[in-house]
Design a protein around this motif. Structure first.
Motif, short mmCIF file in Angstrom:
data_model
loop_
_atom_site.label_atom_id
_atom_site.label_comp_id
_atom_site.label_asym_id
_atom_site.label_seq_id
_atom_site.Cartn_x
_atom_site.Cartn_y
_atom_site.Cartn_z
N LEU A 99 42.90 -7.74 36.19
CA LEU A 99 43.29 -6.78 37.12
C LEU A 99 41.74 -6.00 37.78
O LEU A 99 41.90 -5.36 38.72
N LEU A 100 40.63 -6.35 37.12
CA LEU A 100 39.36 -5.89 37.62
C LEU A 100 39.28 -6.77 39.14
O LEU A 100 38.77 -5.93 40.11
N ASP A 101 39.44 -7.83 38.90
CA ASP A 101 39.35 -8.78 40.39
C ASP A 101 40.08 -8.37 41.53
O ASP A 101 39.85 -8.16 42.60
N ASN A 102 41.32 -7.74 41.05
CA ASN A 102 42.28 -7.51 42.18
C ASN A 102 41.98 -6.10 42.61
O ASN A 102 42.11 -5.90 43.86
N VAL A 103 41.47 -5.09 41.95
CA VAL A 103 41.01 -3.93 42.37
C VAL A 103 39.87 -3.93 43.25
O VAL A 103 39.52 -3.31 44.31
N TYR A 104 39.00 -4.80 42.81
CA TYR A 104 37.82 -4.96 43.78
C TYR A 104 38.05 -5.68 44.98
O TYR A 104 37.65 -5.34 46.01
N LYS A 105 39.22 -6.57 44.98
CA LYS A 105 39.51 -7.26 46.16
C LYS A 105 40.28 -6.54 47.08
O LYS A 105 40.15 -6.56 48.39
N THR A 106 41.08 -5.64 46.53
CA THR A 106 42.26 -4.84 47.46
C THR A 106 41.79 -3.55 47.59
O THR A 106 42.19 -2.96 48.72
N GLY A 107 40.57 -2.84 46.86
CA GLY A 107 40.05 -1.65 47.08
C GLY A 107 41.21 -0.51 46.53
O GLY A 107 41.02 0.71 46.94
N LYS A 108 42.29 -0.86 45.95
CA LYS A 108 43.17 -0.20 45.32
C LYS A 108 43.04 0.23 43.88
O LYS A 108 42.86 -0.70 43.30
N PRO A 109 43.10 1.56 43.45
CA PRO A 109 43.00 1.80 42.07
C PRO A 109 44.30 1.31 41.36
O PRO A 109 45.05 0.91 41.71
N TYR A 110 43.96 1.02 39.96
CA TYR A 110 44.86 0.58 38.97
C TYR A 110 44.87 1.43 37.77
O TYR A 110 43.75 1.77 37.32
N ILE A 111 46.03 1.63 37.47
CA ILE A 111 46.48 2.70 36.37
C ILE A 111 47.14 1.85 35.16
O ILE A 111 48.32 1.44 35.43
N GLY A 112 46.52 1.78 33.90
CA GLY A 112 47.31 1.09 32.96
C GLY A 112 47.72 2.03 31.80
O GLY A 112 46.82 2.89 31.42
N ASN A 113 48.69 2.02 31.39
CA ASN A 113 49.30 2.74 30.16
C ASN A 113 49.42 2.02 28.84
O ASN A 113 50.52 0.79 29.14
N LEU A 158 34.79 1.65 43.73
CA LEU A 158 33.64 2.77 44.26
C LEU A 158 33.42 2.14 45.76
O LEU A 158 32.97 0.87 45.69
N PHE A 159 33.26 2.88 46.58
CA PHE A 159 32.92 2.31 48.30
C PHE A 159 31.54 2.92 48.32
O PHE A 159 31.01 3.99 48.21
N ASN A 160 30.84 1.99 49.25
CA ASN A 160 29.48 2.41 49.85
C ASN A 160 29.80 3.01 51.12
O ASN A 160 30.91 3.39 51.49
N VAL A 165 34.02 -2.39 49.03
CA VAL A 165 34.01 -1.92 47.68
C VAL A 165 32.91 -2.41 47.00
O VAL A 165 32.24 -3.63 47.49
N GLU A 166 31.96 -1.58 46.33
CA GLU A 166 30.72 -2.30 45.74
C GLU A 166 30.80 -2.46 44.30
O GLU A 166 29.82 -2.60 43.50
N GLY A 167 31.82 -1.63 43.84
CA GLY A 167 32.00 -1.50 42.12
C GLY A 167 33.23 -0.91 41.63
O GLY A 167 33.92 -0.71 42.70
N ILE A 168 33.30 -0.58 40.40
CA ILE A 168 34.46 -0.18 39.90
C ILE A 168 34.20 0.80 38.72
O ILE A 168 33.40 0.63 37.94
#
Length: 347
Positions: free
Chosen positions: A293-307, A331-333, A338-341
């Protein structure tokens, strides 16, 4: 037998010899210090030439730059959090920070540098001043749920709102309370929806005959209200997921820990996290969903919400199953890369 006796005063000679010895020692000490200084200068010169020695001024500037960068990231984190956030300092609760959402809540009043009574005079008699005093004096947080409050929305017009909030004490390096951080969520729509449903139910139960006649329409209305309540519940759940419970910041595509708050550290008690990748710090989570999930959020720039996502965490050599609600927020520069999460999580 004759004895010839001759006396001579040599005090001055002895004094001169002692002074000479002392001067020799001083010269030796000066020579030693000179040799040491020359050696240090030679080492510095070699270091500067080879690039292995860093000027102390440069070291200081680099440290200050790093601290400023960390401060900017934390400021960005608080500014973009989906909650009304403010920081208060001193026993008088003086505002030192408000995020944009908080400014919307107070109709863009200028509150920085003002104490709570100056900034929020309409809260007099509503109990909030006393709650802040209790938190500051006791060092214990306070959690409010669906708390009613009258807010001046401008021109003296008072509006009834309902809030979920946390007053969290802030401690200094001496473990003394220095201020309070406030995290507030407006749940007015949810509360009003619940009240409307309660009122509707009471009216329908007054008459059994009327209730029977309206059964069909009531079922439709109840379904409609249920959907509205579920939507409000989802909004509230989203807010609670993003609340400052367990927070960390990852940097780079390998997700290196840059920041963790105390609640997050407590989850992984006894581990050193900062400077490590998430895979190095939490090897037992390999094969679970979190790394992908972290890899995908960094790659796509789209947030992920897990419940209610289950995760196995090693504690004292034993794997425990823990369920999380969380948000992975990219997080965007300045280049919008994307530079982080940022992670907001609740156990």
């Amino acid at each position: 037998i004759y004895i010839l006796h001759r006396a001579e005063d040599i005090t001055e000679l002895v004094t001169l010899q002692e002074q000479k010895i002392e001067q020799i020692k001083i010269n030796q000490d000066l020579q030693t210090k000179s040799d040491n200084m020359n050696e240090e200068l030679n080492q510095i010169a070699k270091g500067l030439k080879s690039g292995t020695f860093e000027d102390p001024q440069m070291t200081l500037k680099r440290a200050v730059k790093e601290l400023e960068s960390e401060r900017a990231k934390l400021h960005n984190l608080l500014s973009n959090a989906p909650a009304y956030i403010s920081l208060l300092e001193s026993p008088e609760h003086v505002f030192t920070f408000t995020n944009p959402l908080y400014q919307q809540l107070i109709n863009d009043r200028q509150v920085i540098g003002k104490n709570i009574k100056e900034a929020w005079p309409e809260l007099e008699g509503q109990g909030f001043y006393e709650l802040l005093d209790d938190v500051y004096n006791s060092g214990k947080p306070y959690i409010g749920t669906e708390t009613p409050s009258l807010i001046d929305k401008g021109n003296g017009v008072m509006e009834q709102r309902y809030m979920n909030f946390v007053y969290q004490p802030v401690f200094d390096i001496n473990n003394q309370v220095s201020g309070i951080s406030a995290y507030v969520y407006d749940v007015t729509d949810q509360v009003l929806a619940n009240k409307k449903l309660e009122e509707l139910t009471k009216e329908l139960l007054k008459s059994e005959d009327k209730y029977k006649k309206l059964t069909e329409s009531l079922e439709v209305e109840i379904n409609k209200r249920t959907i509205e309540l579920e939507n409000e519940k989802q909004k509230l759940t989203s807010l609670l997921i993003n609340a400052p419970a367990m927070i960390c910041v990852f940097n780079g595509p390998n997700h290196v820990y840059e920041f963790t708050n105390p609640n997050y550290d407590h989850l992984f008690k006894g581990r050193s996290l900062l400077g490590k990748t998430v895979r190095e710090a939490q090897p037992e989570m390999e094969g679970q969903v979190f790394f992908d999930l972290l890899d995908n959020v960094y790659k796509t720039g789209k947030p992920y919400i897990g419940n209610e996502i289950p995760g196995s965490i090693e504690r004292d050599g034993v794997l425990e199953t823990v369920y999380f609600n969380f948000v992975y927020q990219p997080l965007f520069n300045k280049k919008k890369e994307v530079e982080g999460i940022t992670v907001f999580a609740f156990d």
